[in-house]
Design an enzyme around this catalytic site. Structure first.
Site, PDB file in Angstrom:
ATOM      1  N   TYR A  40     -19.325 -14.187  70.773  1.00  8.90           N
ATOM      2  CA  TYR A  40     -19.933 -12.809  71.494  1.00  8.90           C
ATOM      3  C   TYR A  40     -21.270 -13.509  71.723  1.00  8.90           C
ATOM      4  O   TYR A  40     -21.952 -14.179  71.056  1.00  8.90           O
ATOM      5  CB  TYR A  40     -20.108 -11.799  70.496  1.00  8.90           C
TER       6      TYR A  40
ATOM      7  N   LYS B 147     -32.225 -10.876  66.520  1.00  8.22           N
ATOM      8  CA  LYS B 147     -32.046 -10.241  65.400  1.00  8.22           C
ATOM      9  C   LYS B 147     -33.236 -10.620  64.283  1.00  8.22           C
ATOM     10  O   LYS B 147     -34.216  -9.706  64.382  1.00  8.22           O
ATOM     11  CB  LYS B 147     -30.549 -10.489  65.023  1.00  8.22           C
TER      12      LYS B 147
ATOM     13  N   ASP C  24     -26.378 -20.320  70.867  1.00 10.33           N
ATOM     14  CA  ASP C  24     -26.681 -18.947  70.891  1.00 10.33           C
ATOM     15  C   ASP C  24     -26.883 -18.810  69.308  1.00 10.33           C
ATOM     16  O   ASP C  24     -25.930 -18.380  68.517  1.00 10.33           O
ATOM     17  CB  ASP C  24     -25.572 -18.006  71.411  1.00 10.33           C
TER      18      ASP C  24
HETATM   19  C1  LIG Z   1     -26.217  -9.634  68.498  1.00 16.42           C
HETATM   20  C2  LIG Z   1     -25.739 -10.830  69.193  1.00 16.42           C
HETATM   21  C3  LIG Z   1     -26.190 -11.190  70.521  1.00 16.42           C
HETATM   22  C4  LIG Z   1     -26.768  -9.830  71.325  1.00 16.42           C
HETATM   23  O1  LIG Z   1     -28.027  -9.490  71.093  1.00 16.42           O
HETATM   24  P1  LIG Z   1     -28.443  -7.688  71.351  1.00 16.42           P
HETATM   25  O2  LIG Z   1     -29.932  -7.719  70.757  1.00 16.42           O
HETATM   26  O3  LIG Z   1     -27.315  -7.184  70.709  1.00 16.42           O
HETATM   27  O4  LIG Z   1     -28.402  -7.912  72.710  1.00 16.42           O
HETATM   28  C5  LIG Z   1     -26.051 -12.258  71.442  1.00 16.42           C
HETATM   29  N1  LIG Z   1     -25.249 -13.120  70.765  1.00 16.42           N
HETATM   30  C6  LIG Z   1     -24.944 -13.372  69.638  1.00 16.42           C
HETATM   31  C7  LIG Z   1     -24.519 -14.421  68.866  1.00 16.42           C
HETATM   32  C8  LIG Z   1     -25.102 -12.021  68.875  1.00 16.42           C
HETATM   33  O5  LIG Z   1     -24.529 -11.937  67.487  1.00 16.42           O
END
Ligand SMILES: *Cc1c(COP(=O)(O)O)cnc(C)c1O
Length: 449
Positions: free
Chosen positions: A162, A285, A257
């Site tokens: 994701y 995060k 990511d």
């Molecule tokens: C949470 C998450 C996102 C998206 O971040 P948001 O602050 O919710 O937009 C993207 N990539 C990864 C791996 C994530 O865990």
């Protein structure tokens, strides 16, 4: 105290009565009149577990309290940001101090420099960075940068990873989408999705094929540092090495990511963990200490393509917001203290292994996959789960039972069996023991004959 050893197992206590959710129910009914599904982010709606979502009133340390006054030991941690636990005084104080001078200026502040310096000095994977207001924005911008830099259009992502909810990445994504059994979102033009190639994780054959097929068209490959949005799919170092090599050989940028893994597995995230050299990294995060902050970064050369230095446009009214920067500064300062990760990871490992020993002794089809302070409960007898396909959707029924039993025992997990849990620095050994005992009781109920 229960040690997780066989001679000392709790007896099956049977199901506990459901906690009161009267206030949460009331709030939820009202919320449903205001928001689709009553929530502002889908997985919060408790669609994959029993009952209405709990409305949270406050958090402190490793605890949260809901609107009905129920107290929980929390392992969701706002989905990852709260590595120091809820409302840590150092973060709160710094935020309040900054707020005395105003909340936003839309002009540079020294605080942006301060947070950037903390990151760049302690993370060899970035020379220059750009702050955004969410992980989604960070990843979306990183993709644009890769496309602008390589002058290519296609990107490759992995099934079960994701990367936020931008159009080109809502293609067979994990997280809430898998929970709802969808493979992509309505509203994403087919032509966008066609620019995104999706292949399974942990499959060198598929990767080789994709590169053969889309030779000279792939701007970037994007992977979660350690995929943690659709179970915890820990990849072998050899696979990550292969991935790096094939990208390099084809002039394709590798994007890690690290929105979950960044500052979680260590200060250098999964790149540090694998000793990998991604071309672009994205964070979020933990970076914001509970406030909305994202970031992408790369070498000075690659970042030189970002506006106003270069031709790749990206902006944000609240990017680098001083209040959010302060939370990040205060939180990352704690993480840089000597021994922080060692202590946290040791605590989390002991927790995960204690639960596993019990499940193994009882011959339960249950595995605790874990890395650093991230853990995932999987109802499986497989020793490894490294791609989305290896997760049995039927096993989620067991998670549902476990989730309810845990709520009724004062333990809060994210409301989906595809979600990972997080141990924070605020979880003391005493609370972890309590949680472990509750988890073992819940397992006895899940596997009750
Ligand atoms: C949470 C998450 C996102 C998206 O971040 P948001 O602050 O919710 O937009 C993207 N990539 C990864 C791996 C994530 O865990």
């Amino acid at each position: 105290m229960f040690s997780g050893n066989e001679g000392d197992m709790p007896v099956n206590t049977g199901s506990k009565p459901d906690i009161s959710r009267e206030k949460s129910k009331e709030l939820y009914e009202k919320a449903k009149t205001y928001f689709p599904g009553g929530v502002n982010s889908p997985v919060r709606a408790f669609k994959s577990v029993y009952g209405t979502p709990l409305f949270i009133q406050k958090g402190d340390g490793c605890f949260v309290w809901d609107a009905d006054g129920n107290q929980f030991i929390d392992f969701c941690g706002s989905w990852g940001p709260l590595i120091l636990g809820h409302n840590p005084p150092k973060v709160r104080e710094k935020v309040i101090e900054t707020m005395q001078n105003g909340m936003s200026f839309g002009a540079p502040t020294a605080l942006e420099n301060e947070l950037a310096e903390l990151i760049i000095k302690n993370n060899k994977h970035v020379e220059k960075i750009r702050f955004t207001s969410s992980g989604t924005e960070a990843v979306m911008s990183a993709i644009r940068l890769a496309r602008g830099y390589t002058k290519r259009d296609k990107i490759l992502k992995f099934e079960g990873c994701y990367h936020g909810h931008s159009d080109s990445l809502l293609v067979k994504a994990g997280s809430g989408l898998v929970t709802f059994g969808e493979t992509s979102s309505l509203g994403v033009p087919k032509s966008f999705a066609e620019e995104t190639i999706v292949i399974p994780l942990n499959d060198t054959e598929a990767l080789t094929q994709a590169f053969a097929q889309f030779k000279d068209q792939l701007a970037a490959v994007i992977i979660e540092g350690i995929p943690a949005n659709n179970g915890l799919l820990i990849q072998d170092p050899a696979y990550i090495e292969f991935l790096q090599k094939i990208c390099k050989d084809n002039g394709t940028l590798l994007i890690f990511d690290e929105v979950i893994t960044g500052f979680r597995l260590g200060f250098e995230g999964a790149a540090g963990y694998y000793n990998a050299k991604p071309d672009i990294v994205t964070y979020g995060k933990i970076l914001g200490g509970g406030l909305p902050v994202g970031m992408y970064g790369a070498s000075a050369e690659i970042m030189g393509h970002i506006s106003p230095d270069g031709g790749v446009y990206q902006a944000g009214t609240l990017s680098g917001n001083p209040v959010a920067m302060s939370a990040g500064i205060a939180q990352l300062t704690e993480l840089l203290k000597s021994g922080f990760y060692k202590e946290l990871n040791a605590k989390a490992t002991e927790f995960a292994e204690g639960i596993q020993r019990f499940a193994t002794a009882r011959s339960y089809k249950f595995k605790v996959f874990h890395v650093g302070s991230i853990f995932w409960f999987a109802f499986t007898d497989k020793d490894k789960i490294q791609c989305a396909e290896d997760i049995d959707p039927a096993s989620m029924e067991k998670f549902k039972v476990m989730h309810r039993e845990l709520l009724n025992r004062g333990i809060y997990l994210g409301p989906s069996g595809y979600e990972v849990g997080f141990v924070s620095a605020a979880h003391t050994k005493i609370e972890l023991e309590k949680a472990k005992r509750a988890i073992l009781e819940a397992l006895d109920i899940v596997f009750r004959k």
